[in-house]
Design an enzyme around this catalytic site. Structure first.
Site, short mmCIF file in Angstrom:
data_model
loop_
_atom_site.label_atom_id
_atom_site.label_comp_id
_atom_site.label_asym_id
_atom_site.label_seq_id
_atom_site.Cartn_x
_atom_site.Cartn_y
_atom_site.Cartn_z
N VAL A 98 -16.00 -2.19 18.53
CA VAL A 98 -16.58 -0.65 18.61
C VAL A 98 -17.65 -1.03 19.75
O VAL A 98 -18.53 -1.62 19.74
CB VAL A 98 -17.14 -0.23 17.11
CG1 VAL A 98 -17.62 1.04 17.57
CG2 VAL A 98 -16.00 -0.32 16.15
N GLY A 124 -14.72 -5.98 14.63
CA GLY A 124 -13.69 -6.02 13.25
C GLY A 124 -12.56 -6.76 13.31
O GLY A 124 -12.12 -7.24 14.56
N SER A 125 -11.66 -6.74 12.47
CA SER A 125 -10.48 -7.51 12.47
C SER A 125 -9.16 -6.66 13.39
O SER A 125 -8.71 -7.47 14.02
CB SER A 125 -9.54 -7.39 11.14
OG SER A 125 -9.38 -6.16 10.67
N ALA A 126 -9.64 -5.39 13.76
CA ALA A 126 -8.74 -4.59 14.58
C ALA A 126 -9.14 -4.59 16.04
O ALA A 126 -8.24 -4.36 16.99
CB ALA A 126 -8.24 -3.22 13.98
N GLY A 127 -10.24 -4.64 16.05
CA GLY A 127 -10.90 -4.58 17.45
C GLY A 127 -12.30 -4.64 17.58
O GLY A 127 -13.06 -5.04 16.54
N LEU A 146 -21.32 -2.27 19.56
CA LEU A 146 -21.86 -1.94 18.50
C LEU A 146 -21.35 -2.99 17.36
O LEU A 146 -22.22 -2.99 16.35
CB LEU A 146 -21.62 -0.44 17.97
CG LEU A 146 -21.98 0.52 18.95
CD1 LEU A 146 -21.77 1.87 18.46
CD2 LEU A 146 -23.60 0.36 19.04
N ASP A 186 -7.46 1.21 4.20
CA ASP A 186 -8.23 0.55 4.08
C ASP A 186 -9.52 1.18 3.59
O ASP A 186 -10.59 0.54 4.45
CB ASP A 186 -8.05 -0.05 5.40
CG ASP A 186 -8.67 -1.47 5.56
OD1 ASP A 186 -9.01 -2.14 4.37
OD2 ASP A 186 -8.87 -1.92 6.63
N LYS A 242 -13.54 2.76 19.73
CA LYS A 242 -12.89 1.63 19.04
C LYS A 242 -11.90 0.97 20.10
O LYS A 242 -10.85 1.52 20.13
CB LYS A 242 -12.59 1.81 17.58
CG LYS A 242 -11.61 0.62 16.99
CD LYS A 242 -11.77 0.66 15.52
CE LYS A 242 -11.52 -0.53 14.85
NZ LYS A 242 -12.19 -0.84 13.49
#
Length: 413
Positions: free
Chosen positions: A23, A18-21, A15, A130, A36
């Site tokens: 989705v 992002g910077s962390a992983g 979907l 965040d 996520k």
């Protein structure tokens, strides 16, 4: 391509990233879910995995209509994932990119929803850390609210805290997005609930104006502005709403409202905003102005907004502002040109529609006209003073007759 996440979930379709992983749209025992999946380098960090498990109870305990609930946390081999409610809609960043800015009523309604979600999280002892448009989801299947706004839900609780560790960040990196970071985080203080309020007020400013109050340029310059500069007013919104924004953007954390207070106060503003169109303010430009005109007014006196120089403000009320910009971030010390954030070296100011752009031909022509007008006025004044003085001195001459005095007047051209 579908992949198994643990023993209970299947990730079917990406979907977003992002910077962390990443989705995924997934499937679980109770139906569709959002999964996520954190980056592999994060999943291989045993310290992080341990903290991930420690946070499980707090993250699973958040249950509020304006929070995307975490259903499960999966630790399986190289997979580290949060399984969350699936929200059928889009994120606030996507809407903002499409519309540039929102009508004040819709913007305030969305931020009030997020404030309510934050209030529940803060009551449970969880700080988001965040808050930004990317982490606000709009439920397109929910009932429409004030200004035609869709219900807003805050997501990604705990992710910033999970990936933030002294070993990973050292002293050269700050977890968070520069445009939304509270001054106390930049100064290295522990993040408390007030950092979320500062970030949410920044989001509200952005929804109204189309740009963040301290953004633009090198990240080091953005961080400096958060600590040293005051926010520029937005024209066209009720004074009560502006004062709410100012209070929640206060440099001192204790001066900001709590999330529950902010949500309630924002909803009180909704009747005043009904039917109000989006603000007509131009985004700041990055074009350079002439050095001697860096802080010169760029609009006629009757315009609603004029460029103004901001004064440095202290982090602690009553303290003297620190003029040494090298101490304002815990990042590496940026070079002078990076700290300047462009030729003007200040936070970006809104420009009223029709006002000349700094550095543009209209701006330079306007400045020249002002200089010429002042020069002509000065010449006329000097001439008038000179004539008056000459007549006064001639009139006091004891040897002059009335006829002499009369004839001493300058001849007509």
């Amino acid at each position: 391509m579908a992949r198994k996440i643990g023993s209970r979930y299947t990730a079917n379709q990406i979907l977003g990233r992002g910077s962390a992983g990443t989705v995924w749209l997934g499937e679980g025992p109770e139906g569709p879910v959002a999964i996520k999946l954190l980056r592999e380098d994060l999943a291989s960090d045993q310290e992080l995995v341990g903290r991930f498990v420690q946070e499980r109870t707090a993250l699973l305990g958040l249950d509020h209509p304006h929070v995307v609930s975490v259903r499960d946390l999966v630790v399986d081999g190289n997979d580290l994932a949060l399984v969350m409610d699936l929200v059928r809609g889009t994120d606030l960043r996507t809407r903002l990119d499409r519309e540039r800015r929102l009508a004040p009523e819709a913007a305030v309604a969305i931020v009030a929803d997020v404030a309510d979600g934050l209030a529940a999280a803060h009551a449970a002892g969880v700080v988001h850390r965040d808050v930004k448009p990317e982490n606000v989801l709009l439920d397109m299947q929910g009932p429409l609210g004030p200004g035609g706004s869709h219900p807003a839900l805050l997501t990604d609780f705990g992710v910033a805290k999970l990936i933030d560790s002294p070993r990973r960040t050292r002293a050269t990196k700050i977890i968070g997005t520069p445009d939304y970071l509270a001054p106390e985080i930049i100064e290295g203080l522990p993040p408390r609930a007030a950092v979320d309020i500062y970030a949410l007020a920044t989001v509200l400013y952005e929804l109204l104006a189309g740009f963040t109050p301290f953004g633009g340029g090198h990240p080091g310059a953005v961080l400096r502005r958060h600590v040293t500069e005051t926010v520029v007013p937005l024209p066209g919104i009720p004074e009560e709403l502006w004062q709410l924004i100012v209070q929640c953007l206060a440099k001192a954390p204790a001066s900001r409202l709590r999330a529950s207070e902010l949500g309630a106060r924002l909803r009180e503003q909704l009747p005043l905003l009904a039917g109000m169109p989006p603000l007509d303010v131009d985004s700041p430009d990055s074009e350079a102005a002439e050095p001697d005109e860096a802080y010169e007014e760029t609009a006629e006196p009757s315009a609603p907004v004029a460029r103004q120089r901001r004064g440095a403000v202290p982090l602690v009320p009553g303290a003297a502002p620190d003029s040494n910009r090298d101490t304002h971030t815990s990042m590496r010390v940026p070079a002078p040109d990076e700290l300047a954030g462009g030729a003007r070296g200040t936070a970006r100011a809104p420009r009223a529609t029709g006002a000349p752009r700094p550095g543009s031909a209209r701006h330079r022509a306007s400045a020249r006209r002002r200089r010429i007008t002042l020069g002509v006025a000065g010449a006329v004044l000097v001439a008038a003073i000179g004539v008056g003085t000459w007549i006064a001195v001639s009139g006091d001459d004891a040897d002059a007759t009335p006829q002499d005095t009369k004839n001493s007047a300058p001849a007509s051209p």
